[in-house]
Design an enzyme around this catalytic site. Sequence first.
Site, short mmCIF file in Angstrom:
data_model
loop_
_atom_site.label_atom_id
_atom_site.label_comp_id
_atom_site.label_asym_id
_atom_site.label_seq_id
_atom_site.Cartn_x
_atom_site.Cartn_y
_atom_site.Cartn_z
N GLY B 86 0.82 -1.13 0.18
CA GLY B 86 -0.05 0.07 -0.01
C GLY B 86 0.81 1.18 0.18
O GLY B 86 1.99 1.23 -0.52
N LEU B 87 0.69 2.31 0.63
CA LEU B 87 1.08 3.54 0.88
C LEU B 87 1.38 4.00 -0.55
O LEU B 87 2.44 4.52 -0.85
CB LEU B 87 2.39 3.61 1.52
CG LEU B 87 1.98 3.32 3.00
CD1 LEU B 87 3.48 3.09 3.69
CD2 LEU B 87 1.47 4.47 3.55
N CYS B 88 0.50 4.00 -1.57
CA CYS B 88 0.54 4.61 -2.99
C CYS B 88 -0.49 5.35 -3.40
O CYS B 88 -0.80 5.16 -4.71
CB CYS B 88 1.23 3.52 -3.95
SG CYS B 88 0.12 2.06 -3.89
N GLY B 89 -1.02 6.16 -2.50
CA GLY B 89 -1.88 7.02 -2.78
C GLY B 89 -3.16 6.35 -3.22
O GLY B 89 -3.52 5.21 -2.60
#
Lengths: 136, 304
Positions: B86-89
Amino acid sequence: MPTLHLEIVTPEALAYQAEVEGVIVPGVDGELGILPQHVGLMTQIVPGELRIQQGGKELRMAVGEGFLEVRPDRVSIMTEMAIDEADIDEHAAEKAVALAEKELKDQTLSHEEVALVQSSLLHSLAKLRVKRRHHH
Amino acid sequence: MANTRDIRRRIKSVKNTSQITKAMEMVAASKMRRAQQAAVAGRPYSEVLNEVLVSLRDHVDKESHPLLAQRDVHKTLVILLTSDKGLCGALNTNVLRDASLLDTSTTLFVAVGRKGASFLARTGRQMIADFTLPDNPAFLQTKPISQFCLEQFLSGAVDQVNILYPKFINTLVQRPVNLQLLPISIEKADGMVPSPNASSSLERPITAEKDSENESSEIGEYLFEPSTQSVLNAILPYSFHFEVFQKILDERASEQSARMVAMKAATDNAKNLVKDLTLEYNKARQASITTELLEITTAQMALG
C-alpha cells in the site's frame, strides 16, 4: 550500392538501426540471407548468429528467438536478445552454459524454471558460437 | 492549556514519521526511474510487433486462427494488476473501483499483486488465480501468467480476456484502463501505439512519423516461412505474452510514481504539522513563564 534499412529490437531496447547492404539471419529452416529488394517475408528466427554487412565490413551479433519481417521500406528483426560480438563475455557465457546444463541435469527445478534456464542456455550457446567462430 | 511535555512528545513522533516517509519517497523515486525506463524500453519492440500484426491483417483470414476469431462473450477473464504494498495514494483504489463495477457473475479474475487478490477475496468475486511478481519482473517471469490466461481462453472457459491496470500517463497521473487482449483485434493494434501527446517522458522520438508512412506503403507479395499457419501460431501467442509483460511494467511504473508522490505529500504534511506544533509549544512555554512571573511579582507585592 543499394541498401536496406535494418532495425533490430528487443523487449529491453532498440538494439540496432542502420542502412546496411545485407543481413544473414538464423531462420527456422537454416540460414537466410536478406539483400535489398527482397520480397515481403515473415518468418521465425532461432537463437544463433546474425551477420550484418555494412560498408564492406561484417558485424556479428548473437540473437535469441524471434521474428523477421521484410517489407519494401525496411527489415525488422524482433528478438528476445541481441548482443554485439564485442560485448560478449566468453567466460561468463561458458559459465552460464555449465551452470544451466548442471541445473537441467539435476532436475530440481520447477516447470517454469526449466523453461527459463533452457532459454538462457540457448542464448549463452548462441553467444559462444558467435565468439568462437571469429577466433578461428 | 496544553501541556508542553505532551506537545514536545508529539513533535518528536511527527518528526520520526516524516523521516520514514522521506526515506520511502527516496526509495520510490529511484525505483520509479528504473521502472519507467523499463516501461519505455519495451516500446520500440511493441511498436514493431504491432506494425507486423497490422501488415499481417491483410494476408490472413480472421476466422482461421482461434486467437483472432471473435466469439459470443459469455465469460470474460480480467487480469487485475495492482501493487503488492500500500502507501501509494489512490492508485489501487481507483483500479479496484473499476473492478467492482464489472458484472460479478460473468467475470472471472486473475489477480497479479496482493492488493487486488485481497480485494477479490473480500468482495467474494470469482478469482481463479493469484500471482505475485518481484519488483522488476523479467519477460520469462510474467510468461506463466499470460500462459495461464491463454490456456483459459483456448480451452473455451472464457471468451474474452481483458486487462485492468493503472496506465502510466506521467509521474502525477495514472489512469485505470480496461483493455481487451484476447481475441487479438488487430485493428486495435494501431491504437495501442502510444499517442505522441500521451506523455512527455515516455515519448519515443525515433519512429514517430512512421505510422502514416505505413498506411501508404502497399505490400504486394508477402511470403510466410515455413507457412502462414506456423508463423501465426508463433507470433500471436507471443504478442499476447509481450502485451501482458508490457502492461505489468506499466503498472510497476505507475505504482512507484504514485508512491513517490504520496510519500512526498506525507512528508510535506508532516513538516507543516511540526511547524504548527512548534508554534503551539512556544506559546505554551511563554504562557507558563508569564504565569510564573506574575505569581512571583504578586507574591512579592503582597509581602512588601
